[in-house]
Structures are given as C-alpha cells and as structure tokens.
Design an enzyme around this catalytic site. Structure first.
Site, PDB file in Angstrom:
ATOM      1  NE  ARG A 115     -19.865  38.075 -56.281  1.00  0.00           N
ATOM      2  CZ  ARG A 115     -19.928  39.450 -56.196  1.00  0.00           C
ATOM      3  NH1 ARG A 115     -18.838  39.816 -55.627  1.00  0.00           N
ATOM      4  NH2 ARG A 115     -20.723  40.121 -56.514  1.00  0.00           N
ATOM      5  CB  CYS A 116     -18.766  29.524 -57.414  1.00  0.00           C
ATOM      6  SG  CYS A 116     -19.378  28.546 -55.898  1.00  0.00           S
ATOM      7  CD  GLN A 133     -22.706  33.242 -47.657  1.00  0.00           C
ATOM      8  OE1 GLN A 133     -21.594  33.045 -47.630  1.00  0.00           O
ATOM      9  NE2 GLN A 133     -23.320  33.267 -48.936  1.00  0.00           N
TER      10      GLN A 133
HETATM   11  N1  MCN Z   1     -30.397  42.762 -58.418  1.00  0.00           N
HETATM   12  C1  MCN Z   1     -31.161  43.757 -59.002  1.00  0.00           C
HETATM   13  N2  MCN Z   1     -31.630  43.247 -60.512  1.00  0.00           N
HETATM   14  C2  MCN Z   1     -31.408  41.801 -60.890  1.00  0.00           C
HETATM   15  C3  MCN Z   1     -30.778  40.963 -59.789  1.00  0.00           C
HETATM   16  C4  MCN Z   1     -30.077  41.441 -58.869  1.00  0.00           C
HETATM   17  O1  MCN Z   1     -31.251  44.739 -58.866  1.00  0.00           O
HETATM   18  N3  MCN Z   1     -32.215  41.558 -61.854  1.00  0.00           N
HETATM   19  C5  MCN Z   1     -29.759  43.284 -57.027  1.00  0.00           C
HETATM   20  C6  MCN Z   1     -30.553  42.312 -56.209  1.00  0.00           C
HETATM   21  O2  MCN Z   1     -31.784  43.039 -55.738  1.00  0.00           O
HETATM   22  C7  MCN Z   1     -29.430  42.195 -54.620  1.00  0.00           C
HETATM   23  C8  MCN Z   1     -28.164  42.243 -55.598  1.00  0.00           C
HETATM   24  O3  MCN Z   1     -28.449  42.759 -57.134  1.00  0.00           O
HETATM   25  O4  MCN Z   1     -29.295  43.671 -54.217  1.00  0.00           O
HETATM   26  C9  MCN Z   1     -28.018  40.730 -55.895  1.00  0.00           C
HETATM   27  O5  MCN Z   1     -28.839  39.890 -56.012  1.00  0.00           O
HETATM   28  P1  MCN Z   1     -28.777  38.277 -56.610  1.00  0.00           P
HETATM   29  O6  MCN Z   1     -28.097  38.371 -57.950  1.00  0.00           O
HETATM   30  O7  MCN Z   1     -30.175  37.974 -56.523  1.00  0.00           O
HETATM   31  O8  MCN Z   1     -27.893  37.657 -55.416  1.00  0.00           O
HETATM   32  P2  MCN Z   1     -27.997  37.456 -54.164  1.00  0.00           P
HETATM   33  O9  MCN Z   1     -28.659  38.716 -53.368  1.00  0.00           O
HETATM   34  O10 MCN Z   1     -28.680  36.209 -53.687  1.00  0.00           O
HETATM   35  O11 MCN Z   1     -26.322  37.516 -53.356  1.00  0.00           O
HETATM   36  C10 MCN Z   1     -25.638  36.519 -53.521  1.00  0.00           C
HETATM   37  C11 MCN Z   1     -24.324  36.591 -54.214  1.00  0.00           C
HETATM   38  C12 MCN Z   1     -23.431  35.701 -53.823  1.00  0.00           C
HETATM   39  S1  MCN Z   1     -23.912  33.882 -53.986  1.00  0.00           S
HETATM   40  C13 MCN Z   1     -22.286  35.793 -53.377  1.00  0.00           C
HETATM   41  S2  MCN Z   1     -21.031  34.718 -53.410  1.00  0.00           S
HETATM   42  C14 MCN Z   1     -21.933  37.160 -53.479  1.00  0.00           C
HETATM   43  C15 MCN Z   1     -22.623  38.285 -54.095  1.00  0.00           C
HETATM   44  O12 MCN Z   1     -23.798  37.721 -53.728  1.00  0.00           O
HETATM   45  N4  MCN Z   1     -21.355  37.599 -52.015  1.00  0.00           N
HETATM   46  C16 MCN Z   1     -21.365  38.987 -51.860  1.00  0.00           C
HETATM   47  N5  MCN Z   1     -22.284  39.198 -53.970  1.00  0.00           N
HETATM   48  C17 MCN Z   1     -21.457  39.836 -52.574  1.00  0.00           C
HETATM   49  N6  MCN Z   1     -21.523  41.330 -52.596  1.00  0.00           N
HETATM   50  C18 MCN Z   1     -21.150  41.544 -51.326  1.00  0.00           C
HETATM   51  N7  MCN Z   1     -20.992  42.926 -51.217  1.00  0.00           N
HETATM   52  N8  MCN Z   1     -20.756  40.656 -50.381  1.00  0.00           N
HETATM   53  C19 MCN Z   1     -20.908  39.443 -50.468  1.00  0.00           C
HETATM   54  O13 MCN Z   1     -20.487  38.483 -49.569  1.00  0.00           O
HETATM   55 CU1  CUM Z   2     -21.050  29.814 -54.752  1.00  0.00          CU
HETATM   56  S1  CUM Z   2     -20.475  31.183 -53.409  1.00  0.00           S
HETATM   57 MO1  CUM Z   2     -22.687  32.309 -53.224  1.00  0.00          MO
HETATM   58  O1  CUM Z   2     -23.283  31.114 -53.751  1.00  0.00           O
HETATM   59  O2  CUM Z   2     -22.710  32.274 -51.650  1.00  0.00           O
END
Ligand code: MCN
Ligand code: CUM
Length: 788
Positions: free
Chosen positions: A372-373, A223
C-alpha cells in the site's frame, strides 16, 4: 469547500452513502477465487525449498505418483520442454516458474503436485523426494556487493556481480556542493525492512482449459486482470494461448494491497497444468506460503539534509541500497524502476536534490513488490520526514515551525520539484494548521515540557507528506510496454437504469459505490440504479487495474468524461423531444429543460427511453459511451499527521495516545468511504512502524512466517484514529479529485517514528529504524544509560 449538487437519493459526489457491495459481503455471499468449484477440478500444491540457496541434485516423483489420486508431478524440466520454466517479472527481470537446477530462496517453488483433491495433493507433495546440495546463502545486501560474493544470477547474460542496476535523479555535484557549504547537515542511515501485505485472502487461481474451444478461463485474485492477460499471452502465445483465447475473471478479492499485482509462479504452473491435462486446476496458497514469498521494500537509505542555521532547508541527498531478493519483481513502471521514489524531496521548497539507488540480488524471495505504497512513496516520505525532524531536533526548532518555514506555498503550484515532478495543487500550511488545531498541539507541547521535567517520556511526531498517484500519463508510464491509462464504459438501458464497466478492479475500496456516485453526479441517475462491473477481461474495457491509488485519478475521470459524452447525445435527443434547437437546451442534474421555460423538460430517464425509441433523424440509436482516459499529469494528494505517544522507560512499551490525520485528496466522492480507507491505511501504517517486519536468520530462513510470529495489528493494537480533511481540488482532474487510498499508509509510519524518537530524545536517542518494538526501545534505553 465542496457542496453537493445532488440529493441524497441521487447520491452524487459528497454523499456518504452506504456501500452497495456490503450487503453481499456482510451476508457471507462474496465470491472469491477459492469459492470457484468447477466439474472435474483438480488441486495443485507446491513442493517448496527448505533452503535459501541450494543445488537440486534430484527430484524423485515415484512415491508421490504411487498415491491414488495423484495425477502428476510437474518439475522445471517438464516446463522447460515448452520453454515455460522462466517468466519475466513486471520490471523485465527474469523469474523462475520452476527451477531446473538451483533454488534461490527459502520456500521457493520446486515442483507442483496435481491431484484429485487438496488433501491428496498435500500428501503427494510430502512424498516427493528432493535431494539438495545446500550452498552458503547471501542474506545481507551489502555483503552481496563484496568482491568475493558468489554470483547469484549466472543465468543472466553479462551479469558479473550481484548488482542489478543503478538509478539516479537530480544534480549530484550541485547537491554535494550545497551540503558541503551548509551551516547544518544531518545524516542518517534509515532502513525500511521487508514486510508483507498479509491480505486475509492469500493468492490463488483456478485455471480451466477447454481443449475443444481452446479457451483458457482463469479465475484469479488479481488487481490487474487485463494487464495479466496481456502478459500471459506474450509469455505463452507460442504454445497457443493467444490473448483472445484467454479470459481472466477477477472475482471478489479479500484484500490486495499491492500483493495481487504480480504474476506468481504458481499461476503459470496451474495454467500450464490445466493446458496439459485439459481439466480445471486450482491452486490456493496457504498462510505461510503467502507470508514467506514476495515482500515489499527493503530499502537501506543514506540520507543527508542540509540547512542554514535557522533551518532553511537547502539540499537533500539520498543514496539507497535496495535488496530485491533473487529477482527484481517490483511492480513499477518501466521508466521508473524505483517507482515514484523521487517524490522524496517532500513538501518543502528548496533547490538542490539528488537521489540514487543501487538494486542488488540476495537469496531472498522476490521483493520490492508492494505494501500500500504508491510505488515506493512510503520509503521516500519516510526518508524526508525523519530527516526534517532530525534537523528540527539538531537546531532546536519546533518541528511544526520548521515545516511552516519550508513549505511550498499555495501560490507556487503547479510546483516544479527539484527531482522533476510537477505538483498539481495543495495548501500544506492549511493542512498542518488544521491538524495542529484538532489535536491541540500547543497544549501538548506544554504537557510534554512538564512531563520531561518529571523524567517522563512523551513524544509528539509530525509528518507532512506529499503523495503522487494516478499513473499515466501513458507517454511516461507503462508496465512491460503496456501504457498506463484507464477506462469506463456506460450503457444506459431504455428504462434509465445503467450498467457501467471499468478496467480497474476493486479489492475492498468500494468501487461499486463510488463509480456509481460519479455517474450519478454527472447524469442524475440515482447511484442505486447503476450497476458497476469490473474484473472480467471478456466484458470490461481494457485498463491497467487498481493499484497506486490510481482508480479515482484515471478510471474515475474516465467515468466522468464518458458520462459527459452521453449528456451531449442526450441533449440532442432532448431538443428533438422538446422540439427546440439544441442551443436552447440547458442541463440541470437529472434533466434537460428549455432555456427560459423550465417547465418544459425531459428527465434523463425519458431521454434514455427515447434513445431507443424516438431519436432524431440520422442519429445512431442507443445510449452508451466509452472513454479511455489518459491523464495529463499525476495527482498530488497531501496530508498532515500528528501523533502523541508515551513510552515507559522500564519496559519500552509504547502507548499511542492520539493520532490525528488530515488528508487533502481534492474533491471527495464519498466521505465515508474515504474515511474508511484512511482508517484502514493508518492501521497499515502503524503496522510497519511498530509491529511488522520479516526477520531472516544468517542462513536466509524466515523466522516469522506464520501469523503467530508476524504481528498484524488488530483493533486491539490500533489507536482511535481521528481524521479530517482539507480540500484543494486537482486542477487537471475532471472532478477535481485526487487518489487517497495509500496516503495514510505512506504518512503514518514517519509520524509514529518521529513521535517515539521525540519521546526518547532526552535520553540521547536520535534514531531508531522501524518497526520500533518495545524490545528495540528497551535496548536503546539500556544502551543510552550505559553510555551516561
Ligand atoms: N475516493 C473518494 N474520493 C477521492 C478519492 C477516493 O471517494 N477523492 C474513494 C474512491 O472512489 C475509492 C476509494 O476512495 O472508492 C479509493 O480510491 P483511490 O484512492 O482512487 O484508490 P484505488 O481505488 O485505486 O485503490 C487502490 C488502493 C491501493 S493501491 C491499495 S494498495 C489498497 C487501497 O487501495 N488496497 C486495499 N485500499 C484498500 N482497501 C481495501 N479494503 N483493500 C485493499 O486491498
Ligand atoms: Cu504499492 S500497493 Mo497498491 O499500489 O496496490
């Protein structure tokens, strides 16, 4: 409310366009680490400890080495010659790569067998003869702190007991005084046990060292490829692996969920093996290796919530014992060893709070990793949301009403929380009202009263959480000294098509689509014309990676600002092409036009072509921009989740009848992707609430280390998720967006637990720890009947 600025063809923000990456995944063409096959590649398999705590008396390699095809057996002693037998964890603790004398948890790596293929390597691993002297393992973290407990980490200088660190935030005396003076105080010890992310793809690596170029090419299911490269260079620089010689490529990832942030011992051994042998080495965990090693959380939280007799919350105190196994491998920012746990004051406005945590060593696999925390927010939200429900039950007030009376109000943002956060925005009342309306709360209340009169067990559970995601700011947030920001780099080609690269790395979140949508929103270039590239440290700009729902708050913002830099340059070019002054140029998605003469215009594509062919004098050619975004604050998404359950008294079976989730993540880039994230996250929320939990026996053996015994919920176990949203834009994010991906996993467990406990309340059952399984419920019912 948000309205789309672009057409569906351009596909900017707010459009539920289909995911660009899905064609490849659906056609079986995703390329994962285990798909990498290099000429002459060797396979590595670990020999693992059957004991949770033992001295290693001897390791006999002879029989293994006699097997044709086995090339090497690497032990801790071998690595010690290069000073590579220990490595730092992400939280500056130390972890064995391979042991030289003692194993600290069941299934710990003892040595590695390298062979020409995996089958031979497995045979070789079975042929290695390790002699152990088992010792009495410490499994219970409270016992680990007792005076006569053996010292588990004598290797650590100055370590006199099994206590790792003490952390605290807030005002202890004032909080204690407020609790002592309150009309009502509810107390509970809440345990969130170890669980495992159980991603479909296990951890793995292909390390390939080229002795001639001295380059180490690494395919890693990671990641955070950039951060890992920097850490590797810091750890292995002394043997010649310096940062410019290391290239990490994170290919497609079959689920990360936090489990793919750390560096695992197998990675270091595979890299060392390739370095020493000069051939590519692949190591892929099997399912049990994955399940038994590395867990999330394990928090024992003593909570106290104080209020007036009508339910005005006055103070919250939580004292936690965190079981980290034999080393603290939490992937938390350096200044936040307990992550964002101090968000535990929740969505409510009160003055006094105090949180403290003591971390402790036991004979378990390194824990505190993730599930996922959002950096320990699940634990924090569980603590406050269970306690608010307990308070409601105690004073006989409706839990929704109690929440309304205590919510931070819309006008109070930015809100300074008692434990030091500045919540950016929110409208908690609106979110809960929407959830109540969608589920039909008042009707369920009536139905519940009727059912209770008939002796039936029905429960309604609420969770109104505040999340905290998007680290940086880099002045406060770093991991092992590496500051947390993120990056975007855009190149628009002469024909107006584009390539954009990011320091984050999608594991299934849909970045190839949503980043393209952000650029489409800003530039008016259709999202289908923009390629997104992440995960290759030789090509992508430096970034800290994807975890803690930080991609949208950081890299998403970087994309918007990089695009705005391009737009500024484009404006100069457009002025040149249209032969007017720059001040006379206006922008409307996708084109520049002359103020007052909209027929005189140049599209972004025409401007891109001109950037390479016809620029104003003195301007640099090209149409590229980069931005490194260091956020001014985190983003604080929130949600209101309501769950309705029925429990069967005879069997303890739990039926989740309804589950409504209203999320507020500010402006939404792709509503369909967000909904998908919420569905997946809710399923990962019901998992710890009702099914998942790693079980240890007294000797430290994991009793459910296969997917036969460790129940990961499927579509069969999942209820029909009903989702919706409210929108309170983040005032500091350039797109008004907040992260969302972990909200559902953070918010769902307390909603479900609250519903089940509400169902059982007439029987006098006031708390159960998750996972709340039918047998746990059945036992509690039997106990309550025995008492009655
Ligand atoms: N998004 C959006 N509008 C927003 C916020 C987010 O359209 N206001 C969309 C983003 O563009 C992105 C998705 O939603 O495509 C997730 O965005 P975001 O909340 O920024 O999170 P990250 O992309 O940083 O993803 C990390 C998060 C984490 S920490 C874990 S743990 C987790 C999760 O994502 N692991 C996943 N979701 C997962 N989903 C899949 N399929 N696989 C994982 O391993
Ligand atoms: Cu705490 S799980 Mo995600 O933050 O990768």
């Amino acid at each position: 409310m948000f309205s789309c600025k672009t057409s569906p063809e351009v596909g900017g923000m707010g459009h539920s366009v289909k995911r660009k990456e899905d064609a490849r995944f659906l056609h079986g063409k995703g390329k994962y680490t285990d798909d990498v096959k290099l000429p002459g590649m060797l396979s590595m398999v670990m020999v693992r400890s059957p004991y949770a705590y033992a001295k290693i008396k001897s390791i006999d390699k002879e029989k293994a080495l006699a097997i044709p095809g086995v090339l090497a057996v690497i032990t801790g002693e071998d690595l010690a010659q290069y000073n590579l037998h220990w490595m730092p964890t992400l939280l500056s603790d130390s972890q064995m790569v391979l042991p030289t004398d003692t194993v600290m948890h069941q299934s710990q790596e003892v040595c590695a067998v390298i062979a020409t293929d995996r089958y031979i390597a497995v045979d070789g691993a079975e042929a290695v003869d390790v002699q152990y002297e088992p010792m009495k393992a410490i499994v219970n973290p409270y016992k680990a702190l007792e005076e006569d407990a053996p010292l588990l980490r004598p290797d650590k200088e100055g370590q006199k007991d099994n206590h790792i660190y003490h952390w605290e935030r807030g005002e202890r005396e004032k909080t204690d005084a407020a609790i002592a003076a309150a009309d009502v105080v509810v107390k509970e010890r809440i345990h969130l046990p170890r669980i495992h992310v159980a991603s479909i793809e296990t951890c793995g690596i292909v390390a390939s060292y080229d002795k001639d170029t001295e380059k180490m090419l690494i395919y890693l299911t990671s990641q955070a490829p950039h951060a890992i490269r920097t850490i590797l260079a810091l750890v292995a620089g002394h043997v010649g692996l310096s940062e410019e010689k290391i290239r990490i490529i994170a290919p497609d990832i079959g689920g990360g969920f936090g489990g793919k942030v750390p560096v695992y011992p197998g990675y270091v051994v595979a890299i060392a093996a390739s370095f020493l042998i000069g051939k590519p080495v692949k190591w892929i965990e099997d399912r049990s290796e994955n399940l038994i090693n590395g867990f999330a959380r394990d928090y024992h939280m003593d909570c106290e919530l104080a209020a007036t007799k009508d339910g005005k919350i006055q103070a919250f105190k939580v004292s936690t014992l965190a079981d980290h196994g034999y080393t603290d491998s939490s992937a938390n920012p350096s200044k936040y060893p307990t992550g964002m746990f101090s968000i535990c004051t929740g969505s409510y406005d009160y003055e006094h709070a105090f949180a403290e945590l003591d971390a402790v060593y036991t004979n378990k696999a390194p824990g505190g990793v993730a599930y996922r925390c959002s950096f320990r927010v699940t634990e924090a939200v569980h603590a406050i949301e269970r306690m608010v429900d307990k308070l409601a039950a105690e004073i006989g007030k409706d839990p929704a009403q109690l929440r309304f009376e205590n919510f931070i109000k819309k006008e109070q943002f930015p809100y300074a929380s008692p434990l030091g956060w500045s919540y950016d925005s929110g409208d908690y009342k609106a979110t809960l009202e929407k959830a109540m309306e969608m589920i039909g709360y008042d009707d369920y209340k009536k139905e519940q009263a009727e059912k209770r009169a008939q002796g039936k067990l029905m429960g309604i559970g609420i969770c109104t959480f505040t999340e905290v995601v998007g680290a940086g700011p880099s002045k406060d947030f770093d991991i092992l000294g590496i500051a947390m920001f993120d990056s975007a780099e855009i190149r628009v080609h002469p024909t107006g098509k584009a390539l954009a690269r990011f320091g984050t790395k999608s594991q299934g979140q849909g970045h190839e689509t949503t980043y393209a949508q952000i650029l489409a929103e800003e530039l008016g270039i259709p999202y289908t014309d923009i390629e997104i590239d992440e995960g290759d440290t030789d090509t992508a700009p430096y970034g800290l990676g994807t975890y803690a729902s930080r991609s949208t708050p950081t890299a998403g913002a970087a994309a918007a600002i990089a695009a705005r830099k391009l737009k500024d340059k484009g404006k100069k070019i457009a002025a040149h092409l249209l032969e007017v002054s720059e001040d006379d140029i206006e922008w409307e998605v996708g084109k520049y036009f002359v103020k007052g003469a909209p027929e005189k215009s140049k599209t972004i594509q025409e401007v891109a072509f001109a950037a390479y062919t016809n620029i104003p004098p003195g301007m640099e050619p090209g149409f590229e921009a980069t931005h490194y975004y260091d956020p001014p604050n985190l983003t604080f998404p929130n949600g209101a989740y309501i769950c309705v359950v029925e429990v069967e008294e005879e069997t303890g079976a739990i039926d989740v009848k309804r589950f409504v989730a209203i999320d507020d993540c500010g402006n939404i880039i792709n509503p369909m992707i967000v909904e998908g994230q919420v569905h997946g996250g809710l399923t990962q929320g019901i998992a710890p609430a009702m099914y998942e939990g790693i079980v240890y026996d007294d000797e430290g053996n994991v009793l459910n280390g296969t997917l036969m015994d460790y129940l990961v919920p499927t579509a069969v176990e999942s209820p029909h998720w009903e989702t919706g949203h409210t929108i309170t834009p983040s005032p500091h994010h350039p797109l008004g967006a907040k992260g969302v991906a972990e909200s559902p996993t953070v918010g769902a467990p307390p909603a479900i637990a609250n519903a089940i406990i509400d169902a059982l309340y007439p029987l006098g059952i006031k708390h159960l720890d998750i996972p709340i399984t039918p047998d746990k419920v059945w036992e509690a019912i039997q106990e309550s009947k025995a008492k009655a």
